[in-house]
Design an enzyme around this catalytic site. Sequence first.
Site, PDB file in Angstrom:
ATOM      1  N   ARG A   1     -18.173  -2.021  18.229  1.00  0.00           N
ATOM      2  CA  ARG A   1     -17.451  -3.287  18.012  1.00  0.00           C
ATOM      3  C   ARG A   1     -16.114  -3.317  18.738  1.00  0.00           C
ATOM      4  O   ARG A   1     -15.274  -2.428  18.559  1.00  0.00           O
ATOM      5  CB  ARG A   1     -17.213  -3.524  16.509  1.00  0.00           C
ATOM      6  CG  ARG A   1     -16.516  -4.876  16.235  1.00  0.00           C
ATOM      7  CD  ARG A   1     -16.457  -5.227  14.762  1.00  0.00           C
ATOM      8  NE  ARG A   1     -17.770  -5.196  14.189  1.00  0.00           N
ATOM      9  CZ  ARG A   1     -18.113  -4.417  13.155  1.00  0.00           C
ATOM     10  NH1 ARG A   1     -17.220  -3.657  12.581  1.00  0.00           N
ATOM     11  NH2 ARG A   1     -19.348  -4.430  12.700  1.00  0.00           N
TER      12      ARG A   1
ATOM     13  N   CYS B   1       0.838  -1.200   0.000  1.00  0.00           N
ATOM     14  CA  CYS B   1       0.000   0.000   0.000  1.00  0.00           C
ATOM     15  C   CYS B   1       0.875   1.253   0.000  1.00  0.00           C
ATOM     16  O   CYS B   1       1.889   1.311   0.702  1.00  0.00           O
ATOM     17  CB  CYS B   1      -0.922  -0.013   1.217  1.00  0.00           C
ATOM     18  SG  CYS B   1      -2.043   1.399   1.250  1.00  0.00           S
TER      19      CYS B   1
ATOM     20  N   CYS C   1     -16.685  -8.926   6.091  1.00  0.00           N
ATOM     21  CA  CYS C   1     -16.049  -7.643   5.793  1.00  0.00           C
ATOM     22  C   CYS C   1     -14.777  -7.877   4.989  1.00  0.00           C
ATOM     23  O   CYS C   1     -13.869  -8.576   5.451  1.00  0.00           O
ATOM     24  CB  CYS C   1     -15.749  -6.928   7.100  1.00  0.00           C
ATOM     25  SG  CYS C   1     -14.924  -5.358   6.846  1.00  0.00           S
TER      26      CYS C   1
ATOM     27  N   CYS D   1       0.257   0.434  10.365  1.00  0.00           N
ATOM     28  CA  CYS D   1      -0.205  -0.606   9.447  1.00  0.00           C
ATOM     29  C   CYS D   1       0.892  -1.452   8.805  1.00  0.00           C
ATOM     30  O   CYS D   1       1.772  -0.930   8.116  1.00  0.00           O
ATOM     31  CB  CYS D   1      -1.053   0.033   8.354  1.00  0.00           C
ATOM     32  SG  CYS D   1      -1.842  -1.222   7.314  1.00  0.00           S
TER      33      CYS D   1
ATOM     34  N   CYS E   1     -19.720  -5.984   4.015  1.00  0.00           N
ATOM     35  CA  CYS E   1     -19.022  -4.750   4.354  1.00  0.00           C
ATOM     36  C   CYS E   1     -17.735  -4.755   3.554  1.00  0.00           C
ATOM     37  O   CYS E   1     -17.122  -5.826   3.393  1.00  0.00           O
ATOM     38  CB  CYS E   1     -18.721  -4.725   5.853  1.00  0.00           C
ATOM     39  SG  CYS E   1     -17.767  -3.274   6.365  1.00  0.00           S
TER      40      CYS E   1
ATOM     41  N   CYS F   1       0.296   5.031   6.963  1.00  0.00           N
ATOM     42  CA  CYS F   1      -0.365   4.856   8.268  1.00  0.00           C
ATOM     43  C   CYS F   1       0.606   4.132   9.232  1.00  0.00           C
ATOM     44  O   CYS F   1       0.988   2.988   8.968  1.00  0.00           O
ATOM     45  CB  CYS F   1      -1.664   4.069   8.101  1.00  0.00           C
ATOM     46  SG  CYS F   1      -2.677   4.678   6.729  1.00  0.00           S
TER      47      CYS F   1
ATOM     48  N   CYS G   1     -19.725   2.325   8.706  1.00  0.00           N
ATOM     49  CA  CYS G   1     -18.948   1.674   9.767  1.00  0.00           C
ATOM     50  C   CYS G   1     -17.719   2.534   9.959  1.00  0.00           C
ATOM     51  O   CYS G   1     -16.870   2.618   9.064  1.00  0.00           O
ATOM     52  CB  CYS G   1     -18.568   0.248   9.340  1.00  0.00           C
ATOM     53  SG  CYS G   1     -17.424  -0.563  10.483  1.00  0.00           S
TER      54      CYS G   1
HETATM   55  N1  SAM Z   1      -6.736   0.605   3.065  1.00  0.00           N
HETATM   56  C1  SAM Z   1      -8.024   0.950   3.506  1.00  0.00           C
HETATM   57  C2  SAM Z   1      -8.010   2.123   4.471  1.00  0.00           C
HETATM   58  O1  SAM Z   1      -7.027   2.359   5.121  1.00  0.00           O
HETATM   59  O2  SAM Z   1      -9.047   2.808   4.552  1.00  0.00           O
HETATM   60  C3  SAM Z   1      -8.767  -0.208   4.155  1.00  0.00           C
HETATM   61  C4  SAM Z   1      -8.020  -1.211   4.993  1.00  0.00           C
HETATM   62  S1  SAM Z   1      -7.297  -0.591   6.492  1.00  0.00           S
HETATM   63  C5  SAM Z   1      -6.247  -1.924   6.974  1.00  0.00           C
HETATM   64  C6  SAM Z   1      -8.676  -0.617   7.626  1.00  0.00           C
HETATM   65  C7  SAM Z   1      -8.444  -0.162   9.032  1.00  0.00           C
HETATM   66  O3  SAM Z   1      -7.770  -1.154   9.781  1.00  0.00           O
HETATM   67  C8  SAM Z   1      -7.599   1.078   9.268  1.00  0.00           C
HETATM   68  O4  SAM Z   1      -8.275   2.268   9.021  1.00  0.00           O
HETATM   69  C9  SAM Z   1      -7.274   0.937  10.737  1.00  0.00           C
HETATM   70  O5  SAM Z   1      -8.241   1.599  11.518  1.00  0.00           O
HETATM   71  C10 SAM Z   1      -7.310  -0.572  10.975  1.00  0.00           C
HETATM   72  N2  SAM Z   1      -5.957  -1.089  11.286  1.00  0.00           N
HETATM   73  C11 SAM Z   1      -4.954  -1.300  10.412  1.00  0.00           C
HETATM   74  N3  SAM Z   1      -3.850  -1.747  11.027  1.00  0.00           N
HETATM   75  C12 SAM Z   1      -4.159  -1.830  12.343  1.00  0.00           C
HETATM   76  C13 SAM Z   1      -3.420  -2.211  13.504  1.00  0.00           C
HETATM   77  N4  SAM Z   1      -2.143  -2.573  13.439  1.00  0.00           N
HETATM   78  N5  SAM Z   1      -4.062  -2.176  14.693  1.00  0.00           N
HETATM   79  C14 SAM Z   1      -5.362  -1.799  14.774  1.00  0.00           C
HETATM   80  N6  SAM Z   1      -6.094  -1.409  13.709  1.00  0.00           N
HETATM   81  C15 SAM Z   1      -5.507  -1.419  12.518  1.00  0.00           C
HETATM   82  C1  DTB Z   2     -11.549  -2.093  11.614  1.00  0.00           C
HETATM   83  O1  DTB Z   2     -11.902  -1.084  12.256  1.00  0.00           O
HETATM   84  N1  DTB Z   2     -10.642  -2.961  12.008  1.00  0.00           N
HETATM   85  C2  DTB Z   2     -10.435  -3.991  11.031  1.00  0.00           C
HETATM   86  C3  DTB Z   2     -11.484  -3.635   9.939  1.00  0.00           C
HETATM   87  N2  DTB Z   2     -12.050  -2.415  10.434  1.00  0.00           N
HETATM   88  C4  DTB Z   2     -11.094  -3.557   8.546  1.00  0.00           C
HETATM   89  C5  DTB Z   2      -9.039  -4.144  10.587  1.00  0.00           C
HETATM   90  C6  DTB Z   2      -8.081  -4.432  11.716  1.00  0.00           C
HETATM   91  C7  DTB Z   2      -6.735  -4.696  11.143  1.00  0.00           C
HETATM   92  C8  DTB Z   2      -5.736  -5.108  12.184  1.00  0.00           C
HETATM   93  C9  DTB Z   2      -4.394  -5.334  11.600  1.00  0.00           C
HETATM   94  C10 DTB Z   2      -4.325  -6.412  10.578  1.00  0.00           C
HETATM   95  O2  DTB Z   2      -4.798  -7.548  10.830  1.00  0.00           O
HETATM   96  O3  DTB Z   2      -3.745  -6.172   9.509  1.00  0.00           O
HETATM   97 FE1  SF4 Z   3      -2.844   1.290   3.349  1.00  0.00          FE
HETATM   98 FE2  SF4 Z   3      -2.867   0.205   5.770  1.00  0.00          FE
HETATM   99 FE3  SF4 Z   3      -3.192   2.821   5.517  1.00  0.00          FE
HETATM  100 FE4  SF4 Z   3      -5.147   1.144   4.688  1.00  0.00          FE
HETATM  101  S1  SF4 Z   3      -4.446   1.431   6.790  1.00  0.00           S
HETATM  102  S2  SF4 Z   3      -4.336   2.921   3.609  1.00  0.00           S
HETATM  103  S3  SF4 Z   3      -3.889  -0.580   4.000  1.00  0.00           S
HETATM  104  S4  SF4 Z   3      -1.334   1.658   4.962  1.00  0.00           S
END
Ligand code: SAM
Ligand code: DTB
Ligand code: SF4
Length: 330
Positions: free
Chosen positions: A270, A63, A107, A70, A138, A67, A198
């Site tokens: 949630r 990606c 989802c 992430c 979702c 973030c 959501c």
């Molecule tokens: N890429 C898209 C975005 O960022 O909108 C969708 C997928 S992204 C992984 C969805 C959500 O997962 C993020 O907005 C964040 O709130 C959550 N998330 C990602 N990594 C995480 C982590 N290490 N711990 C907790 N929540 C996480």
């Molecule tokens: C949300 O609020 N949490 C989920 C879902 N919406 C998409 C994602 C959590 C991701 C946690 C880190 C991972 O497993 O990559």
């Molecule tokens: Fe990309 Fe992760 Fe950020 Fe979603 S949360 S935009 S997957 S870096």
Amino acid sequence: MSACSAITLSVAMRHDWQLSEVLALFSLPFNDLLFQAQTAHRANFDPNEVQISSLLSIKTGACSEDCGYCPQSARYDSDLKPEALMPIAEVLTAAQRAKDQGASRFCMGAAWRQPKDKDIVRVVEMIQGVKALGLETCVTLGMLTDTQTLALKEGGLDYYNHNLDTSEDYYSEVITTRTYQDRLDTLDRVRDAGINVCCGGIVGMGEGQQDRAKLLLQLANMPKHPESVPINMLVQVEGTPLMGTEALDPLEFVRTIAVARILMPSSRVRLSAGRNAMTDEMQALCFLAGANSIFYGDKLLTTDNPMTVHDQSLFKRLGLYSGGSSYANA
Ligand code: SAM
Ligand code: DTB
Ligand code: SF4
């Protein structure tokens, strides 16, 4: 605040919260806060019913965004193997498995800043296939254009997940490649298209209580509350900038859930990422504080979630059961 006015507050549906009021809720004695939250919960929901959603990463890693939490960002060395958009048959197999295990919503998450129009065509096929299995759908795909949002709505999508993640003040400490306003704009598009929203955030990223309060305030003062509010505890992943962040006091996490329940009494709150690092007792307190939805299944998107057998046993020990779907009347 007297006990009486506290109860009145907890059952009202409002969109005009002040920061001082939200901070006052966070500062209540723990028992008073949980009592208010439980009162709001019982006024709107069956207190022992928990909605369950399962997650699938349909496009993983590589990606462009930064973030800081992430593991899917291409900028960090998190040992994650990138994977292209999954074939529909594999998605449907995973959805059927989730349904067989008891999930009511499926989802699908993609590691995109924003999808391309051709991606939307394939995602719509996935949505239709998953709906045909009898599951709510979702997706979380990043930022959307108007046309893409309408295509998802016409494709039958039930919920779009797009998190604000934290307060506007703390946001730039965590993400610099898209703005808070970008996120609010996408959320407006989703709401205007008639798709259920959501939207929640992540705590335990080094933010202060004021940031947690401001995140919840932002959500609660939307013209319509998000139907689902995921509260994630940061999952710390090796290689990401937030690895090593000081852990949040578990009781402060429970307080965050309770305040979310009071501010958005008819939304599904949630208990989301991070359950693997929580004790059963902490999760029980979260349910008492008004959480009534979980992510269920051995994996979140790329990281581990509690085993389904463990969750089944926890539900049994707590007398919880999973209901059909949906949310209270908003
Ligand atoms: N890429 C898209 C975005 O960022 O909108 C969708 C997928 S992204 C992984 C969805 C959500 O997962 C993020 O907005 C964040 O709130 C959550 N998330 C990602 N990594 C995480 C982590 N290490 N711990 C907790 N929540 C996480
Ligand atoms: C949300 O609020 N949490 C989920 C879902 N919406 C998409 C994602 C959590 C991701 C946690 C880190 C991972 O497993 O990559
Ligand atoms: Fe990309 Fe992760 Fe950020 Fe979603 S949360 S935009 S997957 S870096």
